[in-house]
Design a protein around this motif. Structure first.
Motif, mmCIF file in Angstrom:
data_model
loop_
_atom_site.group_PDB
_atom_site.id
_atom_site.type_symbol
_atom_site.label_atom_id
_atom_site.label_comp_id
_atom_site.label_asym_id
_atom_site.label_seq_id
_atom_site.Cartn_x
_atom_site.Cartn_y
_atom_site.Cartn_z
ATOM 1 N N GLN A 178 16.934 14.939 23.199
ATOM 2 C CA GLN A 178 17.584 16.249 23.224
ATOM 3 C C GLN A 178 17.043 17.152 22.115
ATOM 4 O O GLN A 178 16.733 18.316 22.334
ATOM 5 C CB GLN A 178 19.106 16.058 23.069
ATOM 6 N N ARG A 179 16.894 16.560 20.932
ATOM 7 C CA ARG A 179 16.395 17.331 19.784
ATOM 8 C C ARG A 179 14.958 17.801 20.043
ATOM 9 O O ARG A 179 14.588 18.935 19.735
ATOM 10 C CB ARG A 179 16.457 16.462 18.528
ATOM 11 N N LEU A 180 14.144 16.908 20.620
ATOM 12 C CA LEU A 180 12.761 17.274 20.933
ATOM 13 C C LEU A 180 12.718 18.402 21.951
ATOM 14 O O LEU A 180 11.900 19.315 21.863
ATOM 15 C CB LEU A 180 11.986 16.059 21.462
ATOM 16 N N LEU A 181 13.616 18.343 22.920
ATOM 17 C CA LEU A 181 13.674 19.380 23.948
ATOM 18 C C LEU A 181 14.029 20.731 23.329
ATOM 19 O O LEU A 181 13.478 21.766 23.700
ATOM 20 C CB LEU A 181 14.710 18.997 25.004
ATOM 21 N N GLU A 182 14.929 20.696 22.360
ATOM 22 C CA GLU A 182 15.300 21.945 21.676
ATOM 23 C C GLU A 182 14.112 22.499 20.879
ATOM 24 O O GLU A 182 13.862 23.698 20.862
ATOM 25 C CB GLU A 182 16.445 21.700 20.693
ATOM 26 N N LEU A 183 13.400 21.586 20.221
ATOM 27 C CA LEU A 183 12.308 22.023 19.350
ATOM 28 C C LEU A 183 11.090 22.466 20.135
ATOM 29 O O LEU A 183 10.398 23.396 19.762
ATOM 30 C CB LEU A 183 11.899 20.887 18.401
ATOM 31 N N ASN A 184 10.785 21.756 21.207
ATOM 32 C CA ASN A 184 9.583 22.057 21.978
ATOM 33 C C ASN A 184 9.873 21.820 23.452
ATOM 34 O O ASN A 184 9.596 20.751 23.989
ATOM 35 C CB ASN A 184 8.425 21.174 21.505
ATOM 36 N N PRO A 185 10.429 22.832 24.097
ATOM 37 C CA PRO A 185 10.841 22.629 25.488
ATOM 38 C C PRO A 185 9.680 22.454 26.458
ATOM 39 O O PRO A 185 9.901 22.073 27.596
ATOM 40 C CB PRO A 185 11.641 23.903 25.808
ATOM 41 N N VAL A 186 8.461 22.725 26.002
ATOM 42 C CA VAL A 186 7.356 22.661 26.963
ATOM 43 C C VAL A 186 6.501 21.396 26.850
ATOM 44 O O VAL A 186 5.644 21.161 27.682
ATOM 45 C CB VAL A 186 6.433 23.891 26.858
ATOM 46 N N ALA A 187 6.712 20.603 25.849
ATOM 47 C CA ALA A 187 5.850 19.419 25.701
ATOM 48 C C ALA A 187 6.294 18.320 26.658
ATOM 49 O O ALA A 187 7.456 18.231 27.035
ATOM 50 C CB ALA A 187 5.905 18.911 24.274
#
Lengths: 310, 349
Positions: A178-187
């Motif tokens: 979830q945190r990764l999605l917030e930080l970089n939604p396109v990766a």
């Protein structure tokens, strides 16, 4: 005498592998070396611990490792990196180049160097990869935990390898995702243990875009850098083209697209659901499509034709 | 466009800042470090390990370019080297750190406060300083540069491990920083004895690596001790701090450390001027990589823009390079930078 860098018949496929100390960068590279075809060169800058990781990788025996001096993270080092890459392209002439900067390097700064005009005919940046340690990520990604480097590596990645997932609970894995999605939604995020990925990194650009192989059986993933801004009309034309199947069967599209006012929007397509939202942070433009029979060249062509019309 | 003639010596120009009056034109501090070896045509490694060559190289550089500050520094790890850290010397490049001295926490026992007569290359630095002060000290400001405690500690431990230590081993980090600070204060005393200006560089304190919270906790207290020491013992000399890379997020805790002159790199000089107010003199910040690869005309244009932003700073503005002038910088680009100070750094009558 080797070829002049500017006259190499093809640009060297290059991946940038970032990650903080202990995340598993070296393990990742060694895993990749097991499955990458052709000759691989690894460029290492370990910023003060020169040679340690280089020795490990060298012991794998199938690669050329070039270490560039560490020291200061700024200025002169950039020139050193450009020169090292030119030397590798001319003298080693590998099929693939992996660049492992220091664990405390800002990915955006290294990308700037790789996009330097002097390297435009020498390398082709296929992927920016960030390796993160699932067991420390939540703590380390807190605001002000570190300087800018830590989050910069994550937000600039095309592919995030979430390593050491065997060490955390399913709940924590979910929170990391979830945190990764917030930080970089396109990766594209891939969970691993011991950095073991199912597919190798690309050794060749997939139809005009970067390709990370398959994210699930039969499914492909291509990435391009949309350098020109799209007006609202052009953006609508683009999303229509996706839905009409002009670029292949797209299930998922995500990216940051520049807008004519100098800002950018975050584009998200999941199935038939489209979302376009303004994005106020400074980001590198990029677009990733996931699906079947994708044609990255057509996507690039779309942007080229719109460049002509703007 | 013609380059106006100078009517002051470099030293007179720099002293104007200290006296609070406008010089004839702004000073220019290109941070010429290992590039100095080019002025005497010897490889870098040979130049920086021999006091006579090191001193002659910087004096020859000054005579060639007319830079307003001589800066003795070959690597930010010099103090760490004298404290026990091994270095790898590269024939024609800056020396690099070998394996870190502090592989284990208990290795801190191996760290020593250096003997300035024999440890590492400290005698080379100090003798070269003496030579330059004797030779040209009456016409140009001579400085001897040392790394701050945070950068020295990172050199002893390995920067990435050290950054993680900030999280995991805080007390140990403070113990190490205290040792590095003690060594730095002694180095400052040796520099002052030789009538040179001590300049402290703290690149590992860049905002790329440490957040404002960390800067406040681990960098500010030790830099403050150094600035206070220079103010107390420097006979009116200013405390000069250089931090390269991106620093803007850390400006507030930097200000708490009480340095008089900031040499900055990857920042907007107009923003820096607004922040500095009447407390800090600013130096900077032509992009170092541009000095290597751009044309003199491009350097002139970049420097002109920076002058437009920096001029009028209440405590003064000095044109400079953001960080080290790359070793193989074409000399005409250094000329272009200094000529830009002559052209665009003039004050209205």
């Amino acid at each position: 005498m080797g070829l002049m860098a500017g006259k190499t018949s093809f640009a060297l496929g290059t991946s940038l592998v970032c990650g903080f100390l202990g995340a598993g960068k070296t393990t990742f590279i060694m895993e990749q070396l097991k499955s990458t075809r052709g000759r691989t060169a690894v460029l290492v800058n370990e910023f003060g611990v020169l040679g340690i990781d280089g020795s490990l990788i060298r012991s794998a025996g199938v690669v050329n490792v070039v270490e560039i001096p560490g020291g200061c993270i700024c200025c002169s080092q950039q020139a050193g990196l450009v020169e090292s890459i030119q030397t590798i392209a001319e003298e080693i002439q590998p099929d693939v180049l992996l660049i492992e900067p220091s664990g405390i390097a800002e990915a955006s700064e290294v990308i700037k160097v790789l996009e330097d005009e002097a390297l435009s005919d020498v390398i082709r940046l296929d992927a920016v990869i960030a390796i993160v340690d699932a067991s420390t990520f939540l703590e380390f990604s807190e605001p002000e935990a570190f300087g800018a480097f830590f989050l910069d590596q994550v937000t600039n990645a095309d592919l995030i390898v979430v390593n050491k997932t065997d060490l955390v609970s399913p709940t924590e894995r979910q929170r990391v995702a979830q945190r990764l999605l917030e930080l970089n939604p396109v990766a594209l995020a891939v969970e691993t243990a011991f950095c073991r990925m199912e597919t190798p990194l690309p050794s060749k650009r997939k139809k005009g875009g970067r390709s990370f192989g398959k994210s699930e059986p039969g499914m492909e993933c291509v990435s391009i850098t949309p350098e020109i801004p799209l007006s609202e009309d052009q953006l609508e034309k683009f999303t229509s083209a996706i839905y009409q199947g002009k670029f292949g069967q797209v299930f998922r599209a995500k990216g940051f697209l520049p807008t004519p006012d100098g800002g950018s929007v975050n584009l998200q397509i999941v199935g038939r659901t489209l979302s376009v939202t303004p994005f106020y942070e400074e980001v590198r433009p990029r677009l990733i499509l996931i699906g079947y029979n994708l044609d990255g060249e057509q996507v690039s062509e779309f942007f080229k034709s719109n460049r002509k019309s703007t | 466009m013609q380059v106006p003639d100078d009517t002051q010596t470099s030293l007179e120009r720099v002293l104007s800042y200290l006296q609070g009056v406008n010089p004839q034109r702004i000073a220019c501090f290109p941070l010429i470090l290992n590039h100095a070896s080019r002025a005497i045509n010897v490889p870098v490694a040979k130049c920086i390990q021999n006091a006579e060559l090191f001193g002659k190289a910087h004096v020859a550089t000054y005579r060639r370019y007319g830079n307003d500050l001589i800066t003795f520094l070959s690597t930010t790890s010099t103090l760490a080297e004298a404290m026990g850290q091994k270095m790898d010397f590269i024939e024609d490049d800056a020396p690099q750190l070998a394996d870190p001295l502090l592989k284990k926490l208990e290795d801190i026992e191996r760290v020593k406060i250096p003997d300035f007569t024999c440890d590492g290359r400290l005698p080379v630095y100090l003798q070269a300083t003496e030579y330059a002060v004797a030779e040209v000290g009456h016409e140009v400001c001579v400085s001897t540069v040392l790394a701050g405690p945070f950068t020295t500690a990172a050199a002893l431990r390995g920067a990435d491990v050290f950054v993680r230590d900030l999280y995991k081993n805080k007390e140990w980090v403070h113990e190490l920083l205290d040792l590095c600070c003690q060594a730095g204060l002694k180095f400052i005393d040796e520099i002052l004895k030789r009538k040179s200006l001590p300049i402290v560089v703290e690149p590992i304190g860049s905002a790329s690596l440490v957040s404002p919270r960390m800067f406040n906790e681990f960098v500010t207290p030790y830099l403050k001790r150094m600035a206070d020491h220079i103010h107390a013992n420097g006979g009116g000399l200013p405390a000069v701090l250089h931090i390269c890379g991106k620093t803007k997020p850390n400006w507030a805790p930097m200000r708490e450390a009480d340095w008089d002159i900031w040499s900055l790199d990857a920042v907007d000089m107009a923003e820096a001027k607004a922040f500095a107010g009447d407390r800090v003199t600013l130096v900077g910040n032509v992009t170092p990589a541009n000095l290597l690869k751009n044309t003199p005309d491009q350097i002139d244009a970049e420097a002109k823009t920076i002058c437009e932003k920096g001029m009028g700073s209440p405590r003064g503005f000095i044109l400079g390079s953001g960080c080290e002038v790359p070793i193989n910088t074409p000399p005409q680009n250094v000329d272009a930078l200094i000529n830009a100070a002559r052209r665009y750094g003039r004050f209205k009558e």
